[in-house]
Design a protein around this motif. Structure first.
Motif, PDB file in Angstrom:
ATOM      1  N   MET A 174       0.831  -1.199   0.000  1.00 55.00           N
ATOM      2  CA  MET A 174       0.000   0.000   0.000  1.00 55.00           C
ATOM      3  C   MET A 174       0.866   1.249   0.000  1.00 55.00           C
ATOM      4  SD  MET A 174      -3.195   0.694  -0.081  1.00 55.00           S
ATOM      5  CE  MET A 174      -4.099   2.247  -0.132  1.00 55.00           C
ATOM      6  N   GLY A 175       1.910   1.250   0.817  1.00 54.35           N
ATOM      7  CA  GLY A 175       2.801   2.408   0.867  1.00 54.35           C
ATOM      8  C   GLY A 175       3.490   2.654  -0.466  1.00 54.35           C
ATOM      9  N   LEU A 176       3.938   1.585  -1.116  1.00 49.42           N
ATOM     10  CA  LEU A 176       4.597   1.727  -2.415  1.00 49.42           C
ATOM     11  C   LEU A 176       3.620   2.251  -3.461  1.00 49.42           C
ATOM     12  CD1 LEU A 176       7.095   1.248  -4.167  1.00 49.42           C
ATOM     13  CD2 LEU A 176       6.290  -1.102  -4.534  1.00 49.42           C
ATOM     14  N   LEU A 177       2.387   1.737  -3.438  1.00 54.99           N
ATOM     15  CA  LEU A 177       1.373   2.194  -4.386  1.00 54.99           C
ATOM     16  C   LEU A 177       1.094   3.684  -4.225  1.00 54.99           C
ATOM     17  CD1 LEU A 177      -0.832   1.551  -6.497  1.00 54.99           C
ATOM     18  CD2 LEU A 177      -2.355   1.008  -4.589  1.00 54.99           C
ATOM     19  N   VAL A 178       0.942   4.126  -2.990  1.00 52.74           N
ATOM     20  CA  VAL A 178       0.664   5.541  -2.735  1.00 52.74           C
ATOM     21  C   VAL A 178       1.854   6.405  -3.132  1.00 52.74           C
ATOM     22  CG1 VAL A 178       0.220   7.239  -0.920  1.00 52.74           C
ATOM     23  CG2 VAL A 178      -1.007   5.064  -0.924  1.00 52.74           C
ATOM     24  N   ALA A 179       3.048   5.964  -2.789  1.00 53.68           N
ATOM     25  CA  ALA A 179       4.245   6.742  -3.122  1.00 53.68           C
ATOM     26  C   ALA A 179       4.391   6.924  -4.630  1.00 53.68           C
ATOM     27  CB  ALA A 179       5.483   6.054  -2.547  1.00 53.68           C
ATOM     28  N   LEU A 180       4.183   5.849  -5.387  1.00 52.10           N
ATOM     29  CA  LEU A 180       4.285   5.937  -6.844  1.00 52.10           C
ATOM     30  C   LEU A 180       3.188   6.827  -7.426  1.00 52.10           C
ATOM     31  CD1 LEU A 180       5.131   2.221  -7.743  1.00 52.10           C
ATOM     32  CD2 LEU A 180       6.681   4.185  -7.729  1.00 52.10           C
ATOM     33  N   THR A 181       1.980   6.720  -6.856  1.00 52.60           N
ATOM     34  CA  THR A 181       0.868   7.526  -7.350  1.00 52.60           C
ATOM     35  C   THR A 181       1.124   9.011  -7.134  1.00 52.60           C
ATOM     36  OG1 THR A 181      -0.700   5.739  -6.892  1.00 52.60           O
ATOM     37  CG2 THR A 181      -1.610   7.955  -7.117  1.00 52.60           C
ATOM     38  N   VAL A 182       1.517   9.365  -5.917  1.00 46.43           N
ATOM     39  CA  VAL A 182       1.763  10.784  -5.603  1.00 46.43           C
ATOM     40  C   VAL A 182       2.937  11.312  -6.429  1.00 46.43           C
ATOM     41  CG1 VAL A 182       2.491  12.375  -3.792  1.00 46.43           C
ATOM     42  CG2 VAL A 182       0.784  10.614  -3.300  1.00 46.43           C
ATOM     43  N   ARG A 183       3.988  10.534  -6.512  1.00 45.55           N
ATOM     44  CA  ARG A 183       5.168  10.992  -7.252  1.00 45.55           C
ATOM     45  C   ARG A 183       4.848  11.191  -8.733  1.00 45.55           C
ATOM     46  NH1 ARG A 183      10.926   7.731  -7.647  1.00 45.55           N
ATOM     47  NH2 ARG A 183      12.044   9.287  -8.908  1.00 45.55           N
ATOM     48  N   ALA A 184       4.166  10.213  -9.353  1.00 48.39           N
ATOM     49  CA  ALA A 184       3.835  10.329 -10.771  1.00 48.39           C
ATOM     50  C   ALA A 184       2.852  11.465 -11.015  1.00 48.39           C
ATOM     51  CB  ALA A 184       3.259   9.011 -11.275  1.00 48.39           C
ATOM     52  N   GLY A 185       1.865  11.607 -10.110  1.00 47.42           N
ATOM     53  CA  GLY A 185       0.873  12.658 -10.278  1.00 47.42           C
ATOM     54  C   GLY A 185       1.476  14.051 -10.195  1.00 47.42           C
ATOM     55  N   LEU A 186       2.353  14.289  -9.251  1.00 43.58           N
ATOM     56  CA  LEU A 186       2.965  15.607  -9.089  1.00 43.58           C
ATOM     57  C   LEU A 186       3.963  15.910 -10.201  1.00 43.58           C
ATOM     58  CD1 LEU A 186       3.510  15.826  -5.221  1.00 43.58           C
ATOM     59  CD2 LEU A 186       1.793  16.992  -6.604  1.00 43.58           C
ATOM     60  N   ARG A 187       4.695  14.900 -10.625  1.00 42.48           N
ATOM     61  CA  ARG A 187       5.649  15.142 -11.716  1.00 42.48           C
ATOM     62  C   ARG A 187       4.917  15.404 -13.037  1.00 42.48           C
ATOM     63  NH1 ARG A 187      11.131  11.534 -11.065  1.00 42.48           N
ATOM     64  NH2 ARG A 187      11.806  12.508  -9.120  1.00 42.48           N
ATOM     65  N   GLY A 188       3.722  14.799 -13.184  1.00 41.85           N
ATOM     66  CA  GLY A 188       2.946  15.053 -14.382  1.00 41.85           C
ATOM     67  C   GLY A 188       2.343  16.455 -14.392  1.00 41.85           C
ATOM     68  N   GLN A 189       2.288  17.094 -13.227  1.00 41.85           N
ATOM     69  CA  GLN A 189       1.753  18.456 -13.139  1.00 41.85           C
ATOM     70  C   GLN A 189       2.843  19.417 -12.635  1.00 41.85           C
ATOM     71  OE1 GLN A 189      -2.266  18.615 -11.422  1.00 41.85           O
ATOM     72  NE2 GLN A 189      -2.201  16.383 -11.331  1.00 41.85           N
ATOM     73  N   LYS A 190       4.021  19.166 -13.102  1.00 37.83           N
ATOM     74  CA  LYS A 190       5.161  19.962 -12.657  1.00 37.83           C
ATOM     75  C   LYS A 190       4.981  21.449 -12.991  1.00 37.83           C
ATOM     76  CE  LYS A 190      10.199  20.090 -12.945  1.00 37.83           C
ATOM     77  NZ  LYS A 190      11.410  19.438 -13.527  1.00 37.83           N
ATOM     78  N   ARG A 191       4.404  21.725 -14.175  1.00 38.54           N
ATOM     79  CA  ARG A 191       4.236  23.123 -14.575  1.00 38.54           C
ATOM     80  C   ARG A 191       3.269  23.848 -13.644  1.00 38.54           C
ATOM     81  NH1 ARG A 191       1.059  26.164 -18.120  1.00 38.54           N
ATOM     82  NH2 ARG A 191       2.195  27.849 -19.163  1.00 38.54           N
TER      83      ARG A 191
END
Length: 280
Positions: A174-191
């Motif tokens: 669960m922790g890995l899933l959340v970490a990957l989700t948050v990281r990918a989501g924020l990097r996709g909205q970097k601008r």
């Protein structure tokens, strides 16, 4: 439209496919976690009840031709020993029923041993009792509940460790899933993230927006887990497996609140990951 609303829309993680599956994953993992923890509670309570009964049992097996008078004298002596609460001789019918699963139909052809069941207090000296019996009956055999308790206790602890390891693995997933989700989501909205930081949005404000989204999805997953748990418990109840265990307050609390461990993990990991990505 307020700045907070604009910020929430700008940093929405809804576009990430994994984020949309977070509710389903939380529900499934929460259900497995609850079943595992509930099984641990039932196993521990059953073992404790069985242990209290078995630890007080001590059986003596004598030959079928043992002297009746010597046995009577032995019983009188044993009953006076410290820690001996009761000495009871098994009837021939009870001995036959005990040996039938082992000997089958041959039990009728064999001489039945004389069996005495002793109920002992924890203060009883079991070695002294053995020595006393052996004085009159050197061929006597014994069945000590303490040894069985020790063997079963080791098995129960092994199962508990395995279940605890399973729950730990689920939390890590669960922790890995959340970490990957948050990281990918924020990097996709970097601008969008950079613009909000440029206009003065604080790191803690941005972290809170992300954490709220993840936490809300996790709580929805917890509700889903509760529904799955309710269905599972209803099925087990109707099959007779639980046999009244649902009225156990500790068991109910464990299966209901156990999945919140995933929510707590989600909260910690999402906050940590969001803070790391935003500051970076």
């Amino acid at each position: 439209m307020s700045i907070a609303t604009v910020a929430r829309k700008a940093l929405s993680l809804q576009k990430d496919p994994v984020f949309r599956l977070l509710v389903v994953m939380t529900a499934l993992l929460g259900w497995v976690t609850a079943m595992g923890l509930g099984g641990l509670v039932m196993l521990q309570q059953t073992y404790q009840s069985w242990e209290l009964n078995q630890a007080s049992q001590f059986s003596v097996y004598l030959r079928s031709d043992a002297s009746a008078q010597t046995m009577a004298n032995l019983v009188v002596d044993l009953e006076t020993r410290r820690g001996v609460e009761k000495v009871e001789k098994m009837t021939d019918g009870a001995v036959t029923a005990l040996l039938t699963p082992l000997l089958g139909d041959d039990v009728q052809k064999q001489p039945l041993p004389q069996v005495f069941n002793l109920t002992l207090h924890s203060t009883a000296d079991r070695d002294a009792l053995r020595n006393r019996v052996l004085q009159d009956f050197p061929t006597a055999e014994f069945d000590d509940g303490n040894q069985l308790v020790a063997d079963v206790g080791a098995l129960v602890r092994a199962v508990q460790w395995a279940a605890a390891a399973l729950v730990t693995i689920l939390l890590l997933i669960m922790g890995l899933l959340v970490a990957l989700t948050v990281r990918a989501g924020l990097r996709g909205q970097k601008r969008s993230l950079s613009i909000m930081q440029y206009v003065g949005a604080t790191d803690s404000f941005l972290e809170l927006i992300v954490v709220r989204q993840v936490l809300w999805r996790s709580l929805l997953g917890w509700v889903g887990a509760l529904l799955l748990i309710a269905v599972s418990c209803a099925a087990l109840w109707s099959s007779g497996i639980l046999a009244g265990a649902l009225f156990n307050p500790l068991l109910l609390a464990t299966v209901a609140l156990g999945p919140l461990l995933l929510t707590l993990t989600t909260l910690i990991v999402s906050w940590t990951t969001a803070g790391w990505v935003i500051r970076k």
